[in-house]
Motif scaffolding. Structure first.
Motif, short mmCIF file in Angstrom:
data_model
loop_
_atom_site.label_atom_id
_atom_site.label_comp_id
_atom_site.label_asym_id
_atom_site.label_seq_id
_atom_site.Cartn_x
_atom_site.Cartn_y
_atom_site.Cartn_z
N SER A 90 37.86 37.28 46.37
CA SER A 90 37.25 38.58 46.07
C SER A 90 38.20 39.52 45.35
CB SER A 90 36.74 39.24 47.35
OG SER A 90 37.81 39.37 48.29
N LEU A 91 39.50 39.22 45.41
CA LEU A 91 40.50 40.04 44.75
C LEU A 91 41.47 39.16 43.99
CD1 LEU A 91 41.42 42.52 47.65
CD2 LEU A 91 40.06 43.07 45.62
N ASN A 124 48.25 39.32 43.57
CA ASN A 124 49.13 40.43 43.18
C ASN A 124 49.85 40.17 41.86
OD1 ASN A 124 48.49 42.02 45.36
ND2 ASN A 124 50.11 41.18 46.65
N LYS A 135 48.77 42.19 38.93
CA LYS A 135 48.71 43.65 39.04
C LYS A 135 49.18 44.37 37.78
CE LYS A 135 48.70 45.26 43.80
NZ LYS A 135 49.48 45.87 44.90
#
Length: 429
Positions: free
Chosen positions: A372-373, A376, A379
């Motif tokens: 869902s994400l 990192n 980023k």
């Protein structure tokens, strides 16, 4: 039912440790799971899971609700201890792929503090040959009041064995029960004790050997697969150069009754096949030629894919002279290391998508239905995580990196201007 072990403690509650803990607990054995990750511990104690594995959530919820499974960050006394912690790489005498035994050492010393005579300690972590003996030495170092197999043989207070896991992500619960297990005890009594433990749930055969052979068996299984994948990957590069459809070629060659070529891909990832061969290299670097070469072929494949994407973008620009590279949208389909799971560990797809994100001046889309994400690592980039249909519509260059079932089932009808880089043969085979 008379159980050979009343309480089992499992160190490492990841993709192997947690399912193993859940399966033991489902057999009404009390299980203490130990992990340094407080979030994982808290999640499990709520009857939930922090990883994705089919049906595991139901088994963990039931085990916690019924009082057979709980998690903690501290070692506690038990009758049997299973160590299932990671064994990553670090720089060493053989280069950047030297096995890092720090997690095993830390877990071993934590276990040692709560050991009592009669306990069983099993190393499940995939390890270089000799790791079980090293674990036994760490245990003895902390507990000189107890005796161990390396000094007292069959008469030792503590039983020690190596039992590698050999399960497929996405089918872990079934394969833990049904697959054969290789049991490598430091003595016959150690092997017998480990067999009694695993027979709590294992329906497959428990095959007994010694610890070093058990360690080498797991490494050999995955090195065999790595060599075969390297053949397919190298073949795909050759065929691309010679303008041959590698997918058709492999289908034709596999019609031979004694030929079974695997499917090429963007590289090899995960916590086993991409890792285990280096453990063999680390022990006998002067003897390893084929295994090392296969690793180098597979490790180089992501770079080849990146160069292929750059070439396709350049071809797109030649066909669309009014556009610049910043106008070209690239979509990367899949980030996991294999189809239909959420596991991104050592994923060549993830690395390729990241390299595209930091090098391509235009928009980069990623499609990974199992997360869902974005991780990192993305980023600092402008990468978007989008749905399949949106990416297929918006992208100028579509790069298939993982052949998730969803990607194969949904129809892909690219426009005449779109370009495709299919590393898995799901769209263009």
């Amino acid at each position: 039912m008379n159980l050979p072990f009343k309480t089992i403690s499992i160190f490492g509650l990841g993709y192997i440790g947690l399912p193993t803990a859940a399966v033991f607990a489902s057999r009404k054995v009390k299980v203490i799971g130990v992990d340094v990750n407080q979030h994982a511990v808290d999640t499990i104690n709520r009857g939930q899971i922090h990883i994705v594995e089919p049906d595991l959530d139901m088994v963990v919820h039931a085990a916690v609700s019924e009082g057979y499974l709980r998690a903690t960050t501290k070692a506690e006394p038990a009758d049997a201890f299973l160590i299932a912690v990671p064994t990553p790489f670090k720089d060493g005498p053989t280069g950047p792929h030297h096995p890092d035994m720090d997690y095993i050492e830390s877990a071993s010393k934590s276990v040692a503090a709560v050991l009592k005579a009669g306990d069983l300690v099993i190393l499940e972590s995939t390890s270089p040959v000799g790791a079980t003996e090293q674990m036994a030495a760490w245990l003895a170092e902390v507990r000189p009041d107890l005796t161990f197999p390396q000094t007292h043989g069959e008469a030792s207070d503590i039983r020690i064995a190596h039992c590698p896991e050999r399960v497929l992500p996405g089918q872990v619960l079934r394969e833990l029960v049904q697959n054969d297990r290789v049991i490598g005890g430091m003595t016959p009594k150690c092997s017998a004790a480990a067999t009694r433990l695993y027979k709590t749930f294992v329906q497959g055969e428990c095959v007994i050997t010694n610890a070093r052979t058990a360690e080498m068996c797991k490494l050999t299984e995955n090195s065999f697969r790595d060599v075969n994948i390297a053949f397919a990957n190298e073949l795909s590069i050759i065929c691309d150069k010679l303008d041959i459809n590698v997918w058709e070629l492999i289908k034709l060659a596999n019609r031979h009754p004694r030929v079974n070529i695997l499917q090429p891909g963007p590289g090899v990832g995960g916590h086993c096949i991409a890792v285990d061969p280096w453990f063999i290299v680390s022990k006998t670097p002067e003897l390893v030629n084929l295994i090392r070469a296969a690793r180098e072929v597979n490790d180089a494949k992501p770079h080849w894919v990146l160069e292929k994407v750059k070439l396709v973008v350049a071809e797109y620009l030649l066909a669309n002279p009014t556009k610049s590279a910043s106008d070209v949208t690239v979509a990367c389909f899949g980030l996991a290391f294999k189809p239909d799971i959420d596991d991104l560990r050592d994923s060549p797809a993830l690395e390729i998508a990241y390299q595209i994100a930091i090098s391509h001046p235009g928009p980069v889309l990623t499609i990974e239905p199992h997360i869902s994400l974005l991780p990192n690592v993305f980023k600092s980039t402008k990468t978007e995580l989008v749905e399949y249909e949106k990416a297929a519509h918006r992208a100028d260059v579509l790069v298939l990196l993982v052949d998730h079932k969803q990607f194969k089932q949904l129809p892909l009808t690219p426009s005449t201007s779109q370009r495709i880089v299919d590393t898995r043969g799901a769209w263009v085979a």
